[in-house]
Design a protein around this motif. Structure first.
Motif, PDB file in Angstrom:
ATOM      1  N   PRO A  37      -3.556   8.430  22.663  1.00 18.89           N
ATOM      2  CA  PRO A  37      -4.422   7.647  21.771  1.00 18.89           C
ATOM      3  C   PRO A  37      -4.729   8.453  20.504  1.00 18.89           C
ATOM      4  O   PRO A  37      -4.812   9.686  20.554  1.00 18.89           O
ATOM      5  N   PHE A  38      -4.870   7.756  19.380  1.00 22.72           N
ATOM      6  CA  PHE A  38      -5.138   8.464  18.130  1.00 22.72           C
ATOM      7  C   PHE A  38      -5.999   7.619  17.203  1.00 22.72           C
ATOM      8  O   PHE A  38      -6.095   6.396  17.344  1.00 22.72           O
ATOM      9  N   VAL A  39      -6.621   8.295  16.260  1.00 20.94           N
ATOM     10  CA  VAL A  39      -7.318   7.649  15.147  1.00 20.94           C
ATOM     11  C   VAL A  39      -6.820   8.297  13.864  1.00 20.94           C
ATOM     12  O   VAL A  39      -6.352   9.441  13.875  1.00 20.94           O
ATOM     13  N   GLY A  40      -6.895   7.553  12.781  1.00 25.14           N
ATOM     14  CA  GLY A  40      -6.440   8.099  11.510  1.00 25.14           C
ATOM     15  C   GLY A  40      -7.118   7.398  10.354  1.00 25.14           C
ATOM     16  O   GLY A  40      -7.852   6.415  10.530  1.00 25.14           O
ATOM     17  N   PRO A  84       0.822  -1.211   0.000  1.00 22.66           N
ATOM     18  CA  PRO A  84       0.000   0.000   0.000  1.00 22.66           C
ATOM     19  C   PRO A  84       0.859   1.265   0.000  1.00 22.66           C
ATOM     20  O   PRO A  84       1.900   1.325   0.656  1.00 22.66           O
ATOM     21  N   LEU A  85       0.397   2.279  -0.731  1.00 22.19           N
ATOM     22  CA  LEU A  85       0.992   3.619  -0.737  1.00 22.19           C
ATOM     23  C   LEU A  85      -0.143   4.590  -0.431  1.00 22.19           C
ATOM     24  O   LEU A  85      -1.044   4.781  -1.253  1.00 22.19           O
ATOM     25  N   LEU A  86      -0.095   5.189   0.759  1.00 17.57           N
ATOM     26  CA  LEU A  86      -1.247   5.936   1.270  1.00 17.57           C
ATOM     27  C   LEU A  86      -0.873   7.345   1.718  1.00 17.57           C
ATOM     28  O   LEU A  86       0.233   7.568   2.228  1.00 17.57           O
ATOM     29  N   VAL A  87      -1.812   8.260   1.560  1.00 17.61           N
ATOM     30  CA  VAL A  87      -1.747   9.572   2.195  1.00 17.61           C
ATOM     31  C   VAL A  87      -2.559   9.454   3.480  1.00 17.61           C
ATOM     32  O   VAL A  87      -3.703   8.990   3.445  1.00 17.61           O
ATOM     33  N   MET A  88      -1.964   9.852   4.615  1.00 16.08           N
ATOM     34  CA  MET A  88      -2.577   9.621   5.927  1.00 16.08           C
ATOM     35  C   MET A  88      -2.890  10.936   6.640  1.00 16.08           C
ATOM     36  O   MET A  88      -2.202  11.941   6.457  1.00 16.08           O
ATOM     37  N   ALA A  89      -3.903  10.895   7.486  1.00 14.55           N
ATOM     38  CA  ALA A  89      -4.220  11.989   8.406  1.00 14.55           C
ATOM     39  C   ALA A  89      -4.577  11.369   9.753  1.00 14.55           C
ATOM     40  O   ALA A  89      -5.357  10.417   9.811  1.00 14.55           O
ATOM     41  N   ASP A  90      -3.969  11.884  10.827  1.00 17.84           N
ATOM     42  CA  ASP A  90      -4.186  11.363  12.173  1.00 17.84           C
ATOM     43  C   ASP A  90      -4.677  12.460  13.099  1.00 17.84           C
ATOM     44  O   ASP A  90      -4.281  13.622  12.970  1.00 17.84           O
ATOM     45  N   TYR A  91      -5.507  12.065  14.052  1.00 11.74           N
ATOM     46  CA  TYR A  91      -5.941  12.986  15.113  1.00 11.74           C
ATOM     47  C   TYR A  91      -5.573  12.365  16.458  1.00 11.74           C
ATOM     48  O   TYR A  91      -5.973  11.236  16.761  1.00 11.74           O
ATOM     49  N   TYR A  92      -4.804  13.114  17.266  1.00 10.62           N
ATOM     50  CA  TYR A  92      -4.402  12.667  18.605  1.00 10.62           C
ATOM     51  C   TYR A  92      -5.329  13.285  19.645  1.00 10.62           C
ATOM     52  O   TYR A  92      -5.582  14.482  19.613  1.00 10.62           O
ATOM     53  N   PHE A  93      -5.811  12.455  20.573  1.00 16.11           N
ATOM     54  CA  PHE A  93      -6.760  12.911  21.579  1.00 16.11           C
ATOM     55  C   PHE A  93      -6.089  13.574  22.771  1.00 16.11           C
ATOM     56  O   PHE A  93      -6.760  14.144  23.618  1.00 16.11           O
ATOM     57  N   SER A  94      -4.762  13.499  22.847  1.00 14.78           N
ATOM     58  CA  SER A  94      -4.051  14.024  24.008  1.00 14.78           C
ATOM     59  C   SER A  94      -2.673  14.511  23.573  1.00 14.78           C
ATOM     60  O   SER A  94      -2.138  14.077  22.549  1.00 14.78           O
ATOM     61  N   GLY A 106      -4.854   3.718  17.414  1.00 18.30           N
ATOM     62  CA  GLY A 106      -3.679   3.239  18.130  1.00 18.30           C
ATOM     63  C   GLY A 106      -3.292   4.105  19.305  1.00 18.30           C
ATOM     64  O   GLY A 106      -4.004   5.029  19.695  1.00 18.30           O
ATOM     65  N   LEU A 107      -2.121   3.775  19.859  1.00 20.15           N
ATOM     66  CA  LEU A 107      -1.551   4.485  21.002  1.00 20.15           C
ATOM     67  C   LEU A 107      -0.081   4.745  20.737  1.00 20.15           C
ATOM     68  O   LEU A 107       0.631   3.867  20.235  1.00 20.15           O
ATOM     69  N   ALA A 108       0.372   5.941  21.081  1.00 20.16           N
ATOM     70  CA  ALA A 108       1.795   6.268  21.071  1.00 20.16           C
ATOM     71  C   ALA A 108       2.183   6.628  22.499  1.00 20.16           C
ATOM     72  O   ALA A 108       1.480   7.397  23.166  1.00 20.16           O
ATOM     73  N   TYR A 109       3.291   6.056  22.974  1.00 20.91           N
ATOM     74  CA  TYR A 109       3.736   6.315  24.356  1.00 20.91           C
ATOM     75  C   TYR A 109       5.185   6.788  24.338  1.00 20.91           C
ATOM     76  O   TYR A 109       6.063   6.104  23.804  1.00 20.91           O
ATOM     77  N   LYS A 110       5.415   7.965  24.911  1.00 23.51           N
ATOM     78  CA  LYS A 110       6.754   8.549  24.935  1.00 23.51           C
ATOM     79  C   LYS A 110       7.660   7.726  25.854  1.00 23.51           C
ATOM     80  O   LYS A 110       7.381   7.564  27.032  1.00 23.51           O
TER      81      LYS A 110
END
Length: 196
Positions: free
Chosen positions: A116-119, A100-110, A152-156
């Motif tokens: 947590p994020f959705v995209g 897959p070759l995709l253009v992405m957009a994500d929204y982070y809730f915090s 998903g989730l991203a954790y520093k």
């Protein structure tokens, strides 16, 4: 005219402060729909590479590329080509390579350490499907329009580095040469800041 210059200067100032990110992820993919009908086994051979640019601290846009391979030994079976011109029987080996070759957009809730994020992604996917039976191989390898919602989730874990886990549903729509293909991907990886 003064207002136009002010808006332009604010935009340039924001762009200079915006961050960009790169990530590499190991991907485990679970076939669904037509893909599961052809290859039922999950794939443990997948890589995803993402790039994101920070539009605001919570909205990121960018691109994504991946390579996922599926394999299944189907045993002795019969196969009829899509145009029904050929039917053959024998020991089957089934493969699919999906890029897959995709253009992405994500929204982070915090904006905290745990984010947590959705995209969603839109683009195209090269799906190469092979069915080998004895000395014969049937192949379809179209580019298909694709959509890929993700959560998903991203954790520093360190300054400029985060651990990432996400679930992405990859859906490629039917084309002339191949029916729709879909699979659910579990992605585990690291996100690194590329700076401002």
């Amino acid at each position: 005219m003064k207002y136009l210059y002010a808006i332009l200067l604010c935009s340039i100032g924001h762009s200079a402060l915006a961050q960009s990110y790169a990530s590499a992820q190991y991907s485990i993919n679970f076939p669904m729909g037509n893909t599961a009908d052809f290859i039922s086994k999950p794939s443990f051979r997948g890589l995803t590479f993402d790039y994101r640019y920070e539009v605001t601290p919570r909205i990121l846009v960018g691109v994504s590329a991946g390579w996922y391979t599926f394999y299944n030994e189907a045993g002795y079976d019969s196969y009829t080509s899509k145009d029904e011109s050929i039917t053959a029987s024998g020991q089957q080996f089934r493969y699919m390579n999906s890029v897959p070759l995709l253009v992405m957009a994500d929204y982070y809730f915090s904006e905290a350490d745990l984010k947590p994020f959705v995209g969603v992604g839109l683009g195209t996917t090269y799906n190469r499907v092979d069915l080998e039976m004895g000395m014969y191989t049937w192949r379809a390898d179209p580019w298909q329009f694709s959509v890929a919602p993700e959560a998903g989730l991203a954790y520093k874990i360190a300054e400029g580095t985060s651990a990432l886990v996400s679930v992405r549903y990859n859906m490629s729509f039917s084309s002339r040469d191949l029916d729709s293909q879909s699979f659910l991907g579990l992605n585990l990886g690291l996100v690194t800041s590329l700076g401002r």
